[in-house]
Design a protein around this motif. Sequence first.
Motif, PDB file in Angstrom:
ATOM      1  N   ILE A   1       0.819  -1.201   0.000  1.00 52.48           N
ATOM      2  CA  ILE A   1       0.000   0.000   0.000  1.00 52.48           C
ATOM      3  C   ILE A   1       0.858   1.260   0.000  1.00 52.48           C
ATOM      4  CG2 ILE A   1      -0.243   0.312   2.500  1.00 52.48           C
ATOM      5  CD1 ILE A   1      -3.239   0.837   1.934  1.00 52.48           C
ATOM      6  N   GLU A   2       2.145   1.123   0.336  1.00 54.43           N
ATOM      7  CA  GLU A   2       3.002   2.301   0.447  1.00 54.43           C
ATOM      8  C   GLU A   2       3.890   2.507  -0.768  1.00 54.43           C
ATOM      9  OE1 GLU A   2       5.228   1.922   4.014  1.00 54.43           O
ATOM     10  OE2 GLU A   2       3.465   1.855   5.299  1.00 54.43           O
ATOM     11  N   GLY A   3       4.362   1.431  -1.403  1.00 51.97           N
ATOM     12  CA  GLY A   3       5.427   1.627  -2.365  1.00 51.97           C
ATOM     13  C   GLY A   3       5.272   0.981  -3.713  1.00 51.97           C
ATOM     14  N   SER A   4       4.108   0.496  -4.075  1.00 54.88           N
ATOM     15  CA  SER A   4       3.964  -0.133  -5.379  1.00 54.88           C
ATOM     16  C   SER A   4       2.508  -0.095  -5.802  1.00 54.88           C
ATOM     17  CB  SER A   4       4.458  -1.585  -5.322  1.00 54.88           C
ATOM     18  OG  SER A   4       3.566  -2.377  -4.579  1.00 54.88           O
ATOM     19  N   THR A   5       2.273  -0.528  -7.025  1.00 56.51           N
ATOM     20  CA  THR A   5       0.894  -0.643  -7.501  1.00 56.51           C
ATOM     21  C   THR A   5       0.345  -2.006  -7.101  1.00 56.51           C
ATOM     22  OG1 THR A   5       1.274   0.823  -9.364  1.00 56.51           O
ATOM     23  CG2 THR A   5      -0.581  -0.675  -9.533  1.00 56.51           C
ATOM     24  N   THR A   6      -0.871  -1.995  -6.605  1.00 54.94           N
ATOM     25  CA  THR A   6      -1.530  -3.205  -6.135  1.00 54.94           C
ATOM     26  C   THR A   6      -2.823  -3.416  -6.909  1.00 54.94           C
ATOM     27  OG1 THR A   6      -0.662  -2.860  -3.905  1.00 54.94           O
ATOM     28  CG2 THR A   6      -2.537  -4.345  -4.115  1.00 54.94           C
ATOM     29  N   MET A   7      -3.078  -4.642  -7.330  1.00 48.14           N
ATOM     30  CA  MET A   7      -4.346  -4.963  -7.974  1.00 48.14           C
ATOM     31  C   MET A   7      -5.021  -6.093  -7.229  1.00 48.14           C
ATOM     32  SD  MET A   7      -5.343  -5.549 -11.970  1.00 48.14           S
ATOM     33  CE  MET A   7      -4.352  -7.002 -12.280  1.00 48.14           C
ATOM     34  N   ILE A   8      -6.297  -5.925  -6.924  1.00 49.55           N
ATOM     35  CA  ILE A   8      -7.125  -6.953  -6.296  1.00 49.55           C
ATOM     36  C   ILE A   8      -8.101  -7.454  -7.354  1.00 49.55           C
ATOM     37  CG2 ILE A   8      -8.540  -7.527  -4.284  1.00 49.55           C
ATOM     38  CD1 ILE A   8      -5.943  -6.144  -3.537  1.00 49.55           C
ATOM     39  N   MET A   9      -8.125  -8.760  -7.596  1.00 53.88           N
ATOM     40  CA  MET A   9      -8.971  -9.318  -8.654  1.00 53.88           C
ATOM     41  C   MET A   9      -9.918 -10.375  -8.098  1.00 53.88           C
ATOM     42  SD  MET A   9      -6.228  -9.825 -11.763  1.00 53.88           S
ATOM     43  CE  MET A   9      -7.528 -10.348 -12.892  1.00 53.88           C
ATOM     44  N   GLY A  10     -11.129 -10.393  -8.645  1.00 58.08           N
ATOM     45  CA  GLY A  10     -12.082 -11.430  -8.284  1.00 58.08           C
ATOM     46  C   GLY A  10     -13.482 -11.063  -8.726  1.00 58.08           C
ATOM     47  N   HIS A  11     -14.312 -12.079  -8.969  1.00 61.47           N
ATOM     48  CA  HIS A  11     -15.731 -11.872  -9.297  1.00 61.47           C
ATOM     49  C   HIS A  11     -15.915 -10.949 -10.503  1.00 61.47           C
ATOM     50  CE1 HIS A  11     -16.188 -13.761  -5.410  1.00 61.47           C
ATOM     51  NE2 HIS A  11     -15.712 -12.709  -4.765  1.00 61.47           N
ATOM     52  N   ASP A  12     -15.064 -11.085 -11.519  1.00 63.18           N
ATOM     53  CA  ASP A  12     -15.130 -10.267 -12.735  1.00 63.18           C
ATOM     54  C   ASP A  12     -14.909  -8.780 -12.469  1.00 63.18           C
ATOM     55  OD1 ASP A  12     -15.650 -12.541 -14.161  1.00 63.18           O
ATOM     56  OD2 ASP A  12     -17.824 -12.209 -14.272  1.00 63.18           O
ATOM     57  N   LYS A  13     -14.312  -8.461 -11.352  1.00 61.44           N
ATOM     58  CA  LYS A  13     -14.029  -7.066 -11.016  1.00 61.44           C
ATOM     59  C   LYS A  13     -12.551  -6.958 -10.629  1.00 61.44           C
ATOM     60  CE  LYS A  13     -18.668  -6.439  -9.049  1.00 61.44           C
ATOM     61  NZ  LYS A  13     -19.051  -7.825  -8.733  1.00 61.44           N
ATOM     62  N   ARG A  14     -12.046  -5.732 -10.661  1.00 58.72           N
ATOM     63  CA  ARG A  14     -10.671  -5.521 -10.219  1.00 58.72           C
ATOM     64  C   ARG A  14     -10.530  -4.121  -9.640  1.00 58.72           C
ATOM     65  NH1 ARG A  14      -7.228  -6.567 -15.401  1.00 58.72           N
ATOM     66  NH2 ARG A  14      -8.947  -7.973 -15.821  1.00 58.72           N
ATOM     67  N   VAL A  15      -9.607  -3.995  -8.715  1.00 61.70           N
ATOM     68  CA  VAL A  15      -9.292  -2.707  -8.104  1.00 61.70           C
ATOM     69  C   VAL A  15      -7.794  -2.484  -8.243  1.00 61.70           C
ATOM     70  CG1 VAL A  15      -9.338  -1.344  -5.983  1.00 61.70           C
ATOM     71  CG2 VAL A  15     -11.170  -2.982  -6.444  1.00 61.70           C
ATOM     72  N   ILE A  16      -7.406  -1.323  -8.787  1.00 62.33           N
ATOM     73  CA  ILE A  16      -6.001  -0.980  -8.933  1.00 62.33           C
ATOM     74  C   ILE A  16      -5.716   0.205  -8.031  1.00 62.33           C
ATOM     75  CG2 ILE A  16      -4.180  -0.305 -10.554  1.00 62.33           C
ATOM     76  CD1 ILE A  16      -7.062  -1.553 -12.306  1.00 62.33           C
ATOM     77  N   MET A  17      -4.653   0.094  -7.209  1.00 63.08           N
ATOM     78  CA  MET A  17      -4.365   1.109  -6.201  1.00 63.08           C
ATOM     79  C   MET A  17      -2.881   1.456  -6.222  1.00 63.08           C
ATOM     80  SD  MET A  17      -6.579  -0.491  -3.017  1.00 63.08           S
ATOM     81  CE  MET A  17      -5.532  -1.935  -2.823  1.00 63.08           C
ATOM     82  N   GLY A  18      -2.578   2.719  -5.898  1.00 61.30           N
ATOM     83  CA  GLY A  18      -1.188   3.117  -5.799  1.00 61.30           C
ATOM     84  C   GLY A  18      -1.051   4.515  -5.215  1.00 61.30           C
ATOM     85  N   PRO A  19       0.157   4.874  -4.767  1.00 59.24           N
ATOM     86  CA  PRO A  19       0.397   6.164  -4.117  1.00 59.24           C
ATOM     87  C   PRO A  19       0.780   7.250  -5.118  1.00 59.24           C
ATOM     88  CG  PRO A  19       2.347   4.810  -3.941  1.00 59.24           C
ATOM     89  CD  PRO A  19       1.337   4.000  -4.717  1.00 59.24           C
ATOM     90  N   GLY A  20       0.601   8.505  -4.702  1.00 59.54           N
ATOM     91  CA  GLY A  20       0.990   9.640  -5.533  1.00 59.54           C
ATOM     92  C   GLY A  20       1.341  10.842  -4.694  1.00 59.54           C
ATOM     93  N   ARG A  21       1.810  11.897  -5.380  1.00 53.20           N
ATOM     94  CA  ARG A  21       2.195  13.149  -4.731  1.00 53.20           C
ATOM     95  C   ARG A  21       3.150  12.920  -3.568  1.00 53.20           C
ATOM     96  NH1 ARG A  21      -3.100  17.227  -5.111  1.00 53.20           N
ATOM     97  NH2 ARG A  21      -2.481  18.066  -7.149  1.00 53.20           N
ATOM     98  N   GLY A  22       4.195  12.152  -3.848  1.00 56.95           N
ATOM     99  CA  GLY A  22       5.193  11.921  -2.820  1.00 56.95           C
ATOM    100  C   GLY A  22       4.665  11.162  -1.620  1.00 56.95           C
ATOM    101  N   GLY A  23       3.604  10.375  -1.829  1.00 61.35           N
ATOM    102  CA  GLY A  23       3.029   9.607  -0.729  1.00 61.35           C
ATOM    103  C   GLY A  23       1.951  10.331   0.036  1.00 61.35           C
ATOM    104  N   LYS A  24       1.520  11.475  -0.444  1.00 61.34           N
ATOM    105  CA  LYS A  24       0.480  12.239   0.260  1.00 61.34           C
ATOM    106  C   LYS A  24      -0.923  11.712  -0.032  1.00 61.34           C
ATOM    107  CE  LYS A  24       3.060  16.618   0.157  1.00 61.34           C
ATOM    108  NZ  LYS A  24       4.070  16.299  -0.861  1.00 61.34           N
ATOM    109  N   VAL A  25      -1.097  11.100  -1.215  1.00 65.05           N
ATOM    110  CA  VAL A  25      -2.422  10.617  -1.590  1.00 65.05           C
ATOM    111  C   VAL A  25      -2.323   9.176  -2.076  1.00 65.05           C
ATOM    112  CG1 VAL A  25      -3.302  12.911  -2.179  1.00 65.05           C
ATOM    113  CG2 VAL A  25      -2.227  11.491  -3.950  1.00 65.05           C
ATOM    114  N   PHE A  26      -3.460   8.515  -2.077  1.00 62.71           N
ATOM    115  CA  PHE A  26      -3.557   7.131  -2.521  1.00 62.71           C
ATOM    116  C   PHE A  26      -4.689   7.060  -3.525  1.00 62.71           C
ATOM    117  CE2 PHE A  26      -4.702   2.569  -1.789  1.00 62.71           C
ATOM    118  CZ  PHE A  26      -3.465   2.031  -2.118  1.00 62.71           C
ATOM    119  N   GLY A  27      -4.377   6.638  -4.733  1.00 59.46           N
ATOM    120  CA  GLY A  27      -5.378   6.582  -5.787  1.00 59.46           C
ATOM    121  C   GLY A  27      -5.942   5.188  -5.943  1.00 59.46           C
ATOM    122  N   VAL A  28      -7.239   5.093  -6.177  1.00 59.84           N
ATOM    123  CA  VAL A  28      -7.929   3.820  -6.356  1.00 59.84           C
ATOM    124  C   VAL A  28      -8.825   3.921  -7.591  1.00 59.84           C
ATOM    125  CG1 VAL A  28      -9.517   2.134  -5.354  1.00 59.84           C
ATOM    126  CG2 VAL A  28      -7.962   3.419  -3.854  1.00 59.84           C
TER     127      VAL A  28
END
Length: 424
Positions: free
Chosen positions: A213-240
């Motif tokens: 959750i802090e240093g890479s892009t993460t993807m959660i997959m299942g049930h024909d859906k997916r969530v892609i998450m990652g940090p931005g702005r020097g770690g100030k925000v987290f995009g989903v």
Amino acid sequence: MGSATEKFRIVIAGGGIAGLATAIALRAPNRQITVLERSRMLGEVGALISLQPNATKIVEKWGIDKFLEQAEPMPDRTFRIYNVEGQMVRKMALEKETFGADRMLYHRQDLHKGLLDAATSPDLPGPPAVVRTSSPVADCDPEAGTVTLQGGETLEADLIVGADGIHSEVRTAVLSEERRAIPTGISAYRLLIPFENLKDLVLPEKMIESKAIEGSTTMIMGHDKRVIMGPGRGGKVFGVVALVPDEKMNEESSTSSWVEAGSRQKLMESYADFPDWLKNIFAAAPDIALWQLRDIDPLPTWTKGRVILVGDAAHAMLPTQGQGASQSVEDAEALRAFFKNVPAAGTGSRPNADEITSALQSVFAARYERASLIQLYSRQQARPATDGKTSNTVTLDPAQFMKYNCDYEGAEDWLARQRAKSSE
């Protein structure tokens, strides 16, 4: 053939990432670059965006580091895939040593501002680009080299670049017919969360150990859906970004606008079968946006007369590979490469029509097959929602395609590699 006092006039329709990257790439002595932006350019949409290693290598060569550093980009060296139980099922490295550059995560507003500052700065070679806001393009004549604004003003140019996005007016002029964006069967919720809102959340143990959750892009997959998450702005925000097949949506998604409000309750309903820790991340978002993902089928051509299409106008693609902005940068680099000697030495300051046409055909030859394949694979990765959208299939697996995407050194090198393969 122009006199030595006449400038090479370049008009770029669109002041987004593709248009500004093109303005930077084409800057050179005795060139007059005008960027026409339909909006008032009060700020790009608030979302995270990446430049993949293939694009990072290019912008590093442009010497615009000081402008992009202000955007607080974050290097992202690992892509991890988790199942709905929070177990990591795949890990792919994006090490700088592997591809020659980092994948960099930006806040879209910050990347846009960095490119705008670089395009208009007096510190780069060639005259700064002039950006005209509130200047929507209504029509374009590729053979005459003219662009007409909605207010009626007509601008003449030696080269016109259509960087006016997925709903491009310039594309209609190039193709002599309208090609509408296609709903791809998927809608996306966009969340931008201050990191402060996440500090007390309880996440799966393995995710905490890997610091995904802090240093890479993460993807959660299942049930024909997916969530892609990652940090931005020097770690100030987290995009989903949460992708949901349209038939499984619990609310209407008929717009391609990135700023349409979404319902937190309906998002939770769509992800009812996912674990609570993910829904707790959703709950931490101050607001939620929803848009329907659209792309276009590969076009028969990107160029006509003095005009070429770039970015989403040429090859709008789904975000499943994160290559949209990077392919725009590749387009800009190709224009830079094949226009570096246009006009030819000793022939005047303005190129003639044949010089323009020849260079544009070289750009198209270098870019079309590669961009179209990445476009196709981006659609294919969104299956099953995109089943039936194309009859073609890409057989590379994700790791192989990552290498295909990122192992890129520019348009001229790409063409040389293709010629070498064909002669084997």
